[in-house]
Write a protein that holds these residues in place. Structure first.
Motif, mmCIF file in Angstrom:
data_model
loop_
_atom_site.group_PDB
_atom_site.id
_atom_site.type_symbol
_atom_site.label_atom_id
_atom_site.label_comp_id
_atom_site.label_asym_id
_atom_site.label_seq_id
_atom_site.Cartn_x
_atom_site.Cartn_y
_atom_site.Cartn_z
ATOM 1 N N PHE A 117 1.137 -1.059 0.030
ATOM 2 C CA PHE A 117 0.090 -0.014 -0.170
ATOM 3 C C PHE A 117 0.883 1.311 0.130
ATOM 4 O O PHE A 117 0.453 2.026 0.267
ATOM 5 N N GLY A 118 1.873 1.237 -0.240
ATOM 6 C CA GLY A 118 2.946 2.306 -0.488
ATOM 7 C C GLY A 118 3.307 2.892 0.860
ATOM 8 O O GLY A 118 3.870 3.921 0.852
ATOM 9 N N ILE A 119 3.343 2.201 2.037
ATOM 10 C CA ILE A 119 3.644 2.587 3.578
ATOM 11 C C ILE A 119 4.953 2.521 3.574
ATOM 12 O O ILE A 119 5.660 3.387 4.269
ATOM 13 N N GLY A 120 5.468 1.160 3.214
ATOM 14 C CA GLY A 120 6.800 1.045 3.248
ATOM 15 C C GLY A 120 7.659 0.901 4.321
ATOM 16 O O GLY A 120 7.192 0.190 5.375
ATOM 17 N N LEU A 121 8.399 1.843 4.743
ATOM 18 C CA LEU A 121 9.531 1.664 5.861
ATOM 19 C C LEU A 121 8.911 1.775 7.287
ATOM 20 O O LEU A 121 9.283 1.230 8.160
ATOM 21 N N SER A 122 7.814 2.487 7.416
ATOM 22 C CA SER A 122 7.083 2.750 8.646
ATOM 23 C C SER A 122 6.438 1.486 8.994
ATOM 24 O O SER A 122 6.247 1.100 10.220
ATOM 25 N N THR A 123 6.074 0.650 7.940
ATOM 26 C CA THR A 123 5.361 -0.456 8.392
ATOM 27 C C THR A 123 6.594 -1.756 8.922
ATOM 28 O O THR A 123 6.076 -2.017 9.979
ATOM 29 N N VAL A 124 7.723 -1.464 8.425
ATOM 30 C CA VAL A 124 8.825 -2.260 8.841
ATOM 31 C C VAL A 124 8.901 -2.048 10.258
ATOM 32 O O VAL A 124 9.347 -2.836 11.389
ATOM 33 N N ASN A 125 9.194 -0.530 10.420
ATOM 34 C CA ASN A 125 9.488 -0.024 11.907
ATOM 35 C C ASN A 125 8.483 -0.524 12.796
ATOM 36 O O ASN A 125 8.701 -0.984 13.976
ATOM 37 N N ALA A 126 7.138 -0.332 12.531
ATOM 38 C CA ALA A 126 6.060 -0.379 13.468
ATOM 39 C C ALA A 126 6.023 -1.866 13.996
ATOM 40 O O ALA A 126 5.689 -2.036 15.076
ATOM 41 N N LEU A 127 6.388 -2.587 13.032
ATOM 42 C CA LEU A 127 6.117 -4.060 13.341
ATOM 43 C C LEU A 127 7.288 -4.941 13.810
ATOM 44 O O LEU A 127 7.302 -6.226 13.683
ATOM 45 N N ILE A 143 23.751 6.278 12.640
ATOM 46 C CA ILE A 143 23.063 5.290 12.938
ATOM 47 C C ILE A 143 21.788 5.742 13.700
ATOM 48 O O ILE A 143 22.193 6.966 14.325
ATOM 49 N N GLN A 144 20.835 5.107 13.762
ATOM 50 C CA GLN A 144 19.578 5.670 14.633
ATOM 51 C C GLN A 144 18.991 4.345 14.980
ATOM 52 O O GLN A 144 18.765 3.400 13.926
ATOM 53 N N GLU A 145 18.433 4.162 16.269
ATOM 54 C CA GLU A 145 17.903 2.980 16.779
ATOM 55 C C GLU A 145 16.186 3.290 17.039
ATOM 56 O O GLU A 145 15.972 4.146 17.738
ATOM 57 N N HIS A 146 15.727 2.235 16.855
ATOM 58 C CA HIS A 146 14.199 2.588 17.039
ATOM 59 C C HIS A 146 13.398 1.227 17.601
ATOM 60 O O HIS A 146 14.292 0.286 17.611
ATOM 61 N N ALA A 147 12.333 1.196 18.447
ATOM 62 C CA ALA A 147 11.757 0.030 19.219
ATOM 63 C C ALA A 147 10.110 0.284 18.895
ATOM 64 O O ALA A 147 9.621 1.327 19.288
ATOM 65 N N ARG A 148 9.920 -0.563 18.157
ATOM 66 C CA ARG A 148 8.230 -0.607 17.833
ATOM 67 C C ARG A 148 7.876 0.642 17.300
ATOM 68 O O ARG A 148 6.748 0.938 17.611
ATOM 69 N N GLY A 149 8.674 1.389 16.340
ATOM 70 C CA GLY A 149 7.984 2.555 15.538
ATOM 71 C C GLY A 149 8.618 3.656 16.300
ATOM 72 O O GLY A 149 8.279 4.968 15.556
#
Length: 387
Positions: A117-127, A143-149
């Motif tokens: 659906f064109g959402i892309g990397l935010s989907t990967v990050n959120a999940l 570098i940058q670190e994320h956890a559950r979006g």
């Protein structure tokens, strides 16, 4: 108004903001919480990496299934900056990771889109329970670190960079997915298809989990090489030595079509179809146009050589497809699909453009290769019971 109706007032509407919507209904964004959805996560991360490489004409994308259950996607592109360069620039990497619909655009290049659906990397990050983004650009590594979006740190310099590119390492959230184990075999097949469909693209897959595995794919012949590969599973020898292939750009469908085909001494048909490098399992208008154009070209040639009389009906799509191995790939600026799964391509203009391209190029090939044409057409006419 009844008491039941009173229960459904505006005060009971729940508003879910940001990436929490993805975590709340993950199947809507990756199709499933099974292994199929897990693989879709990989494709969502892969899309911008492949795009970066194809925009430069050549290069590589390396995917690693890490021993601790993560996935690492690395490209050797110029490196996507964490921050946008201005209002007119594409969203920076941090925005793509943390904002809905802040994804990348093809910018006229139709190489590969396997997102849903064109959402892309935010989907990967959120999940993902954890995601680490690394950018190597202009001699600097950040570098940058994320956890559950959610970003845990701002982009942080991490020393000098060797070369350039973007790397995303992510660990799918076990609270979301039924399994976090990707299939090496499934991904290897998909990556091979990407390499076939995008000439010059180098794709590699490494599995660091026991028992391990690694494969690297690159095909300069594009879909021509794809047909030769598919023929290895076909029973029967090629009916003619040449693989017919061509590529046509057509502004009427705002895109291009690339086709390769060859007939074999077999009754089986193998036709693979793709739209923007995504398999269209259910076919669609590009496949219907291909079949119609092929039947029209062969019928015209057979009538010209009097293998069919004026009273005979034309050859149909089924008869000309017997023993055929073919790849039909369209790359479109604005692809349209029937249904949310994007496996059945729509668009009447796509059908007419593909039909015309196939009819013209197959007709020209038949005229220029009379011996091969004779072998093919005689075989098809006999199979149709008219000889």
């Amino acid at each position: 108004m009844s008491d039941a109706a009173d229960m459904f007032d505006a005060g009971r509407i729940q508003v879910i903001e940001g990436l929490e919507a993805i975590r709340k209904r993950p199947g809507m964004y990756v199709g499933s919480t099974s292994q199929r959805g897990l693989h879709q996560m990989v494709f969502e991360a892969l899309n911008p990496a492949v795009h970066e490489v194809l925009m430069r004409g050549a290069g590589s994308v390396d995917v690693t299934l890490t021993s601790d259950g993560g996935v690492r996607v690395a490209d050797d592109g110029p490196g996507v900056p964490f921050e946008s360069a201005g209002d007119a620039a594409a969203p920076g990497l941090e925005a793509q990771l943390t904002s809905l619909y802040a994804g990348w655009e093809l910018g006229g290049h139709r190489g590969a889109r396997r997102d849903l659906f064109g959402i892309g990397l935010s989907t990967v990050n959120a999940l993902s329970s954890r995601l680490i983004a690394e950018v190597r650009r202009e001699g600097v590594r950040e570098i940058q670190e994320h956890a559950r979006g959610v970003a845990l740190t701002p982009p942080t310099p991490a020393g000098p960079a060797t070369g350039s590119g973007t790397t995303l390492a992510f660990w799918p959230d076990a609270d979301i997915f039924e399994t976090t184990e990707c299939s090496y075999d499934v991904l290897a097949e998909c990556f091979r298809e990407l390499a076939f469909l995008n000439r010059g693209l180098r794709m590699s897959l490494t599995d660091e989990r026991p028992p391990g595995g690694a494969v690297t794919e690159r095909f300069e012949g594009g879909v021509r090489d794809f047909v030769a590969f598919l023929e290895t599973d076909v029973k029967g020898e090629p009916a003619h030595p040449d693989i017919l292939d061509f590529e046509v750009e057509d502004p009427r469908m705002a895109g291009s079509v690339e086709v390769a085909l060859r007939w074999c001494d077999s009754r089986d048909a193998v036709v693979r179809s793709f739209a923007n490098s995504r398999r269209t399992h259910e076919g669609g208008e590009h496949v219907e146009g291909f079949r119609a154009g092929l039947a029209a070209a062969l019928t015209a040639y057979a009538r010209e050589r009097r293998l069919l009389t004026a009273a005979d009906p034309g050859l149909d799509a089924d008869s000309v497809g017997e023993g055929l191995t073919a790849v039909v790939s369209v790359k479109l600026d604005r692809p349209e699909f029937h249904g949310a799964t994007r496996t059945l391509l729509a668009g009447a203009e796509v059908r007419s453009c593909v039909e015309a391209a196939v009819r013209d190029h197959v007709g020209t090939w038949l005229e220029r290769h009379p011996e091969q044409a004779s072998a093919v057409v005689h075989r098809i006419v006999r199979g149709a019971g008219r000889d």
